[in-house]
Scaffold this active site. Structure first.
Site, PDB file in Angstrom:
ATOM      1  N   CYS A   1       2.625  43.621  61.173  1.00 42.23           N
ATOM      2  CA  CYS A   1       4.207  43.607  60.386  1.00 42.23           C
ATOM      3  C   CYS A   1       5.771  44.156  61.589  1.00 42.23           C
ATOM      4  O   CYS A   1       5.719  43.149  62.005  1.00 42.23           O
ATOM      5  CB  CYS A   1       3.676  44.469  59.414  1.00 42.23           C
ATOM      6  SG  CYS A   1       5.077  43.894  58.034  1.00 42.23           S
TER       7      CYS A   1
ATOM      8  N   GLU B   1      -5.650  46.198  58.462  1.00 38.42           N
ATOM      9  CA  GLU B   1      -5.808  47.814  58.493  1.00 38.42           C
ATOM     10  C   GLU B   1      -5.512  47.835  56.734  1.00 38.42           C
ATOM     11  O   GLU B   1      -6.943  48.645  56.802  1.00 38.42           O
ATOM     12  CB  GLU B   1      -4.646  49.327  58.460  1.00 38.42           C
ATOM     13  CG  GLU B   1      -3.616  49.088  57.914  1.00 38.42           C
ATOM     14  CD  GLU B   1      -2.100  48.116  58.657  1.00 38.42           C
ATOM     15  OE1 GLU B   1      -2.899  46.694  58.892  1.00 38.42           O
ATOM     16  OE2 GLU B   1      -1.295  48.468  58.267  1.00 38.42           O
TER      17      GLU B   1
ATOM     18  N   GLU C   1       8.725  50.625  59.416  1.00 40.51           N
ATOM     19  CA  GLU C   1       9.682  49.745  59.074  1.00 40.51           C
ATOM     20  C   GLU C   1       9.906  49.688  60.631  1.00 40.51           C
ATOM     21  O   GLU C   1      10.351  50.892  61.494  1.00 40.51           O
ATOM     22  CB  GLU C   1      10.304  51.066  58.050  1.00 40.51           C
ATOM     23  CG  GLU C   1      12.222  50.459  58.299  1.00 40.51           C
ATOM     24  CD  GLU C   1      12.699  49.070  57.458  1.00 40.51           C
ATOM     25  OE1 GLU C   1      12.091  48.662  56.426  1.00 40.51           O
ATOM     26  OE2 GLU C   1      13.930  47.853  58.422  1.00 40.51           O
TER      27      GLU C   1
ATOM     28  N   HIS D   1      -1.087  43.066  57.184  1.00 40.77           N
ATOM     29  CA  HIS D   1      -1.739  44.279  57.009  1.00 40.77           C
ATOM     30  C   HIS D   1      -3.515  44.163  56.883  1.00 40.77           C
ATOM     31  O   HIS D   1      -3.914  44.413  56.383  1.00 40.77           O
ATOM     32  CB  HIS D   1      -1.222  45.097  56.114  1.00 40.77           C
ATOM     33  CG  HIS D   1       0.325  45.845  55.907  1.00 40.77           C
ATOM     34  ND1 HIS D   1       1.101  46.479  57.083  1.00 40.77           N
ATOM     35  CD2 HIS D   1       1.122  45.106  55.836  1.00 40.77           C
ATOM     36  CE1 HIS D   1       2.153  46.836  56.931  1.00 40.77           C
ATOM     37  NE2 HIS D   1       2.462  45.739  56.461  1.00 40.77           N
TER      38      HIS D   1
HETATM   39  N1  GLN Z   1      10.185  44.806  56.498  1.00 39.35           N
HETATM   40  C1  GLN Z   1       9.550  45.763  57.834  1.00 39.35           C
HETATM   41  C2  GLN Z   1      10.643  46.262  58.566  1.00 39.35           C
HETATM   42  O1  GLN Z   1      11.599  44.769  58.971  1.00 39.35           O
HETATM   43  C3  GLN Z   1       7.794  45.413  57.513  1.00 39.35           C
HETATM   44  C4  GLN Z   1       7.330  45.743  56.445  1.00 39.35           C
HETATM   45  C5  GLN Z   1       5.813  46.452  56.859  1.00 39.35           C
HETATM   46  O2  GLN Z   1       5.518  46.149  58.218  1.00 39.35           O
HETATM   47  N2  GLN Z   1       5.605  45.987  55.524  1.00 39.35           N
HETATM   48  O3  GLN Z   1      10.756  46.374  59.333  1.00 39.35           O
END
Ligand code: GLN
Length: 198
Positions: A78, A174, A47, A172
């Site tokens: 991400c 990983e 996040e 992702h």
């Molecule tokens: N939506 C997430 C964010 O804003 C990212 C999601 C993720 O890393 N799987 O940080």
């Protein structure tokens, strides 16, 4: 090569595992002293708002941002992509990023269609094989600056980009056991950059 994984929140262990499967031992980075000991950094998915806040709490936000801008090879996946971006759309009020990568990303861009999905996508590393990509409330890149190369797209939205020492994917790698993306970061981004500095 000493690669660190930013270990504040998110897919930390999975990235460390993928790196070690590629023959590079990864150390976990939470403090300034740990950041000083690495040559390159992976910022995991998780996040982005939480990781940014924790980086402030642990007193390493500015150091990370400065190292990135000084050429430390960095891969963001991400949430990590969001944290590398210079501009973020659909950010929360006051959301900070380390920045350095001249792109505009849209947070949770795929989220309104489907929250998570998998797709086999082309990745422009010279191989014709597709890469299995897992998207979890993923961002996409909406605008790229000069010098930013698009390495993969989904529905015309860039999902893997690179600019000199910085590399980012919306997905992702990983989580799949396919180490091609980590290998690309190690061999095509980090190693050449670090050899130049020596
Ligand atoms: N939506 C997430 C964010 O804003 C990212 C999601 C993720 O890393 N799987 O940080």
């Amino acid at each position: 090569m000493r690669i660190g994984v930013l270990a504040l929140q998110g897919d930390v262990r999975e990235h460390a595992r993928s790196l070690s499967d590629c023959g590079v031992s990864a150390s976990l980075v939470r403090r300034a002293s740990e950041l000083e000991r690495v040559d390159a950094l992976v910022i995991p998915g998780g996040e982005s708002t939480t990781i940014a806040k924790l980086a402030r709490t642990f007193g390493i936000f500015d150091e990370i941002s400065a190292r990135i801008k000084n050429g430390m090879p960095t891969y963001g996946s991400c949430a990590g992509m969001i944290l590398l971006a210079n501009q973020v759309l659909d950010a929360i009020v006051g959301q900070e990023t380390f920045g350095g990568l001249d792109v505009t990303v849209r947070r949770n861009a795929f989220g309104r269609q489907v929250d998570s999905f998998e797709s086999d996508i082309a990745f422009d590393d010279g191989s014709a094989d597709l890469v299995k990509a897992v998207f979890i409330r993923a961002p996409w890149v909406e605008k790229v600056g000069d010098g930013v190369q698009v390495l993969a797209s989904v529905d015309k939205h860039p999902v893997a980009v690179r600019s000199e020492t910085l590399f980012a994917t919306s997905f992702h790698p990983e989580l799949t056991g396919d180490h091609r993306i980590h290998r690309y970061f190690i061999e095509e981004v980090a190693r050449p950059a670090l050899e130049k500095v020596k």
